[in-house]
Design a protein around this motif. Structure first.
Motif, PDB file in Angstrom:
ATOM      1  N   VAL A   1       0.846  -1.194   0.000  1.00 57.75           N
ATOM      2  CA  VAL A   1       0.000   0.000   0.000  1.00 57.75           C
ATOM      3  C   VAL A   1       0.881   1.244   0.000  1.00 57.75           C
ATOM      4  O   VAL A   1       1.754   1.390   0.872  1.00 57.75           O
ATOM      5  CB  VAL A   1      -0.932   0.021   1.226  1.00 57.75           C
ATOM      6  CG1 VAL A   1      -1.809   1.269   1.205  1.00 57.75           C
ATOM      7  CG2 VAL A   1      -1.793  -1.240   1.267  1.00 57.75           C
ATOM      8  N   PHE A   2       0.611   2.119  -0.960  1.00 61.16           N
ATOM      9  CA  PHE A   2       1.341   3.388  -1.057  1.00 61.16           C
ATOM     10  C   PHE A   2       0.333   4.532  -1.001  1.00 61.16           C
ATOM     11  O   PHE A   2      -0.629   4.561  -1.771  1.00 61.16           O
ATOM     12  CB  PHE A   2       2.134   3.454  -2.363  1.00 61.16           C
ATOM     13  CG  PHE A   2       3.198   2.396  -2.468  1.00 61.16           C
ATOM     14  CD1 PHE A   2       4.473   2.628  -1.967  1.00 61.16           C
ATOM     15  CD2 PHE A   2       2.927   1.162  -3.043  1.00 61.16           C
ATOM     16  CE1 PHE A   2       5.461   1.649  -2.051  1.00 61.16           C
ATOM     17  CE2 PHE A   2       3.892   0.182  -3.130  1.00 61.16           C
ATOM     18  CZ  PHE A   2       5.168   0.425  -2.631  1.00 61.16           C
ATOM     19  N   VAL A   3       0.561   5.471  -0.084  1.00 64.26           N
ATOM     20  CA  VAL A   3      -0.346   6.605   0.101  1.00 64.26           C
ATOM     21  C   VAL A   3       0.445   7.897  -0.049  1.00 64.26           C
ATOM     22  O   VAL A   3       1.556   8.036   0.506  1.00 64.26           O
ATOM     23  CB  VAL A   3      -1.015   6.562   1.493  1.00 64.26           C
ATOM     24  CG1 VAL A   3      -1.988   7.738   1.646  1.00 64.26           C
ATOM     25  CG2 VAL A   3      -1.740   5.233   1.700  1.00 64.26           C
ATOM     26  N   ASN A   4      -0.125   8.830  -0.783  1.00 62.15           N
ATOM     27  CA  ASN A   4       0.530  10.121  -0.993  1.00 62.15           C
ATOM     28  C   ASN A   4       0.893  10.762   0.346  1.00 62.15           C
ATOM     29  O   ASN A   4       0.087  10.785   1.279  1.00 62.15           O
ATOM     30  CB  ASN A   4      -0.401  11.039  -1.780  1.00 62.15           C
ATOM     31  CG  ASN A   4       0.207  12.393  -2.040  1.00 62.15           C
ATOM     32  OD1 ASN A   4       0.007  13.315  -1.260  1.00 62.15           O
ATOM     33  ND2 ASN A   4       0.960  12.513  -3.115  1.00 62.15           N
ATOM     34  N   THR A   5       2.104  11.279   0.442  1.00 65.66           N
ATOM     35  CA  THR A   5       2.602  11.844   1.703  1.00 65.66           C
ATOM     36  C   THR A   5       1.699  12.940   2.236  1.00 65.66           C
ATOM     37  O   THR A   5       1.429  13.012   3.446  1.00 65.66           O
ATOM     38  CB  THR A   5       4.026  12.398   1.508  1.00 65.66           C
ATOM     39  OG1 THR A   5       4.891  11.350   1.067  1.00 65.66           O
ATOM     40  CG2 THR A   5       4.569  12.983   2.805  1.00 65.66           C
ATOM     41  N   GLY A   6       1.214  13.813   1.337  1.00 62.99           N
ATOM     42  CA  GLY A   6       0.345  14.909   1.775  1.00 62.99           C
ATOM     43  C   GLY A   6      -0.909  14.403   2.464  1.00 62.99           C
ATOM     44  O   GLY A   6      -1.353  14.967   3.474  1.00 62.99           O
ATOM     45  N   ILE A   7      -1.476  13.333   1.939  1.00 61.30           N
ATOM     46  CA  ILE A   7      -2.688  12.763   2.540  1.00 61.30           C
ATOM     47  C   ILE A   7      -2.373  12.152   3.899  1.00 61.30           C
ATOM     48  O   ILE A   7      -3.122  12.333   4.865  1.00 61.30           O
ATOM     49  CB  ILE A   7      -3.297  11.705   1.597  1.00 61.30           C
ATOM     50  CG1 ILE A   7      -3.782  12.377   0.313  1.00 61.30           C
ATOM     51  CG2 ILE A   7      -4.440  10.959   2.278  1.00 61.30           C
ATOM     52  CD1 ILE A   7      -4.233  11.424  -0.750  1.00 61.30           C
ATOM     53  N   MET A   8      -1.258  11.439   4.005  1.00 61.15           N
ATOM     54  CA  MET A   8      -0.875  10.834   5.277  1.00 61.15           C
ATOM     55  C   MET A   8      -0.628  11.910   6.333  1.00 61.15           C
ATOM     56  O   MET A   8      -0.974  11.734   7.511  1.00 61.15           O
ATOM     57  CB  MET A   8       0.374   9.974   5.104  1.00 61.15           C
ATOM     58  CG  MET A   8       0.125   8.675   4.349  1.00 61.15           C
ATOM     59  SD  MET A   8      -0.973   7.544   5.240  1.00 61.15           S
ATOM     60  CE  MET A   8       0.103   6.995   6.564  1.00 61.15           C
ATOM     61  N   ASN A   9      -0.047  13.038   5.920  1.00 62.02           N
ATOM     62  CA  ASN A   9       0.242  14.109   6.876  1.00 62.02           C
ATOM     63  C   ASN A   9      -1.037  14.775   7.387  1.00 62.02           C
ATOM     64  O   ASN A   9      -1.102  15.229   8.537  1.00 62.02           O
ATOM     65  CB  ASN A   9       1.153  15.160   6.232  1.00 62.02           C
ATOM     66  CG  ASN A   9       2.555  14.620   5.984  1.00 62.02           C
ATOM     67  OD1 ASN A   9       2.969  13.629   6.590  1.00 62.02           O
ATOM     68  ND2 ASN A   9       3.297  15.274   5.096  1.00 62.02           N
ATOM     69  N   VAL A  10      -2.045  14.842   6.529  1.00 63.48           N
ATOM     70  CA  VAL A  10      -3.302  15.506   6.905  1.00 63.48           C
ATOM     71  C   VAL A  10      -4.250  14.551   7.629  1.00 63.48           C
ATOM     72  O   VAL A  10      -5.178  14.982   8.302  1.00 63.48           O
ATOM     73  CB  VAL A  10      -3.978  16.087   5.637  1.00 63.48           C
ATOM     74  CG1 VAL A  10      -5.345  16.695   5.951  1.00 63.48           C
ATOM     75  CG2 VAL A  10      -3.094  17.144   4.997  1.00 63.48           C
TER      76      VAL A  10
END
Length: 392
Positions: free
Chosen positions: A102-111
Motif C-alpha cells: 500500500v502506497f499513500v501520498n505523503t500529503g494525505i498521510m500528513n493531513v
C-alpha cells in the motif's frame, strides 16, 4: 502453477491523477520478469459481457498474485454501496490473501490526523472526496498491511525494489518448510491459495481454508448443476413394468436419500468442527480438505440421485409419488449451496473485522435440513397400495 507461468502484479489506483506513476510502476514490474496487470492497457483481460467493475474484480480474483495499491487525492467512481472500484479491488485482494503493498501520498498521510480530529473541515485542497481519508484509515488498520508514503513514482519504485525480492526469499522458505515438514499439497486438491494458507498459517487459516476449498470444489460441480437445471442425464433408461419392482425402486431411493442427508449433517456439524480444531488448538489441513471434498461428493451424489428420475420409465400411475420423492433432494441442495456461500463470504469478513477492531466475532453455521414431505409421500404410497394391492 503451470510451467512457464509468470506471476502477475495487479496495480490498483485512480488512473487519471496517477497515470504517469502507474506507467513507471508497470516498467519496474516488467524488469522483475513479472506480468503487470493495469486496466488502462490493451493487455488487460476484458470480458465483453460484463461491466467495468466486474471485469476489474474478476482480474484481481483470477489473475493477481501480488497487489499494489496506490492512493492519491482522488477517490474515483463510487459504486452503489459507496465504495470506489479501487476500494473493491483492494477488498478482493484481501479476500484472496495475496501480498499487498500500500502506497499513500505523503500529503494525505500528513493531513490524516487532522481529518480524524476534525472530519467536518474543508480538505478539498488535499482530496477530491473525504472518503479517501476513510479508505486510508481502513487499509492502515489491517495489521497485515505495511503502508508506505510516496511523493513520486521513484519512491514507490524504490520500495518495491527492496520488498519484492523478499517475496522470492519467502517462497524459498516456504519450499524449505514443505520439504522439512513433509507437507503434501497436491495441486488438484490444494490450489495455490489453499497451499499458501497451509504454509503461511495466517490468523484463522483453518477457517479460511475450509471456506475457500468448499467454494472451490463447488465451482467444479457447475456442470452438474447445469445438468440438473436442464434435466440432462446420459445414464441408460430404466424401464420397470412390474408394480412391486417399482415399489422396490422407490423404497431403495428413499433410503438412499435419507442416508445422504445423514452424511451431510454429520460432515458439517461434526466432522468439519473437529477438523478445524478445538479453541487454541491448530486444525488439521488434511482433515479440512477431506471434509470439503466429501461434502461436495455428497452434493454431487444428491444431484445424480435426482437426475436418476429423468431416466426412469414406469406406469403413469407412479408419476405423482415419483414427483414427491424427487423433491426430497431440493432442500439439501439449496441448504448446502447456502451454507458454502455463507462461509465463503462471512468467514473472511469476520476475520477482517477482528483484525480491525480486535473484538471477537461469533458466527453460527449450524446445519439443519427440513424434513422431507413424508405426509405427501405416504398419501401417494397409500393410493398406489389401494390401486395395486387391495385385493391381495
Amino acid at each position: 502453477m503451470p510451467v512457464g507461468y509468470k506471476p502477475t502484479v495487479f496495480v490498483s489506483s485512480t488512473c487519471f491523477d496517477l497515470g504517469q506513476v502507474r506507467s513507471d510502476i508497470k516498467d519496474l514490474i516488467q524488469t522483475f520478469g513479472l506480468e503487470p496487470v493495469l486496466s488502462e492497457y490493451n493487455s488487460f483481460p476484458v470480458s465483453p459481457d460484463t461491466d467495468t467493475i466486474s471485469n476489474c474484480l474478476r482480474n484481481v480474483r483470477e489473475k493477481a498474485d501480488i497487489f499494489v495499491l496506490i492512493i492519491g487525492g482522488r477517490y474515483g467512481f463510487q459504486t452503489n454501496n459507496g465504495k470506489s472500484i479501487t476500494n473493491l479491488e483492494y477488498l478482493e485482494a484481501k479476500r484472496k490473501n495475496i501480498p499487498i503493498y500500500v502506497f499513500v501520498n505523503t500529503g494525505i498521510m500528513n493531513v490524516l490526523p487532522i481529518w480524524k480530529n476534525n472530519p467536518d473541515a474543508d480538505f478539498s485542497s488535499h482530496v477530491e472526496n473525504k472518503k479517501v481519508f476513510e479508505f486510508v484509515e481502513t487499509v492502515s488498520h489491517f495489521k497485515s498491511n505495511w503502508v508506505y508514503k510516496f511523493d513520486s513514482a521513484s519512491d514507490i519504485k524504490s520500495a518495491l525494489l527492496q520488498q519484492i525480492p523478499y517475496l522470492f526469499m519467502e517462497a524459498l522458505e516456504a519450499r524449505k518448510k514443505l520439504k522439512v515438514n513433509e507437507v503434501n499439497l497436491p495441486s488438484d486438491l490444494f490450489p495455490p491459495k489453499a497451499a499458501r494458507l497451509v504454509i503461511e498459517k495466517p490468523d484463522g487459516w483453518e477457517y479460511l481454508l475450509f471456506a475457500f476449498l468448499c467454494k472451490e470444489y463447488l465451482g467444479r460441480l457447475e456442470h452438474k448443476k447445469f445438468d440438473l437445471e436442464y434435466g440432462i442425464s446420459f445414464n441408460n433408461v430404466i424401464e420397470i413394468e412390474e408394480p412391486q419392482e417399482v415399489f422396490n425402486w422407490i423404497t431403495a431411493h428413499n433410503n438412499e436419500m435419507l442416508k445422504l442427508i445423514r452424511i451431510t449433517t454429520t460432515l458439517i456439524n461434526d466432522a468439519a468442527i473437529k477438523s478445524l480444531g478445538e479453541p487454541g488448538v491448530e486444525g488439521d489441513y488434511r482433515q479440512i480438505q477431506h471434509v470439503c471434498q466429501r461434502l461436495l461428493e455428497v452434493y454431487e451424489q444428491i444431484i445424480n440421485w435426482k437426475l436418476s428420475f429423468t431416466t426412469l420409465e414406469v406406469n403413469e400411475d407412479f408419476e405423482p409419488i415419483l414427483k414427491v420423492l424427487s423433491g426430497f433432494a431440493d432442500d439439501p441442495l439449496a441448504k448446502i449451496d447456502k451454507f458454502i456461500n455463507r462461509v465463503h463470504f462471512e468467514i473472511p469478513e469476520a476475520l477482517d473485522n477482528i483484525a480491525l477492531s480486535g473484538e471477537q466475532v461469533k458466527l453460527d453455521f449450524t446445519f439443519s435440513l427440513e424434513s422431507p414431505d413424508i405426509n405427501g409421500f405416504n398419501r401417494e404410497l397409500k393410493k398406489l397400495g389401494d390401486l395395486y394391492f387391495q385385493n391381495l
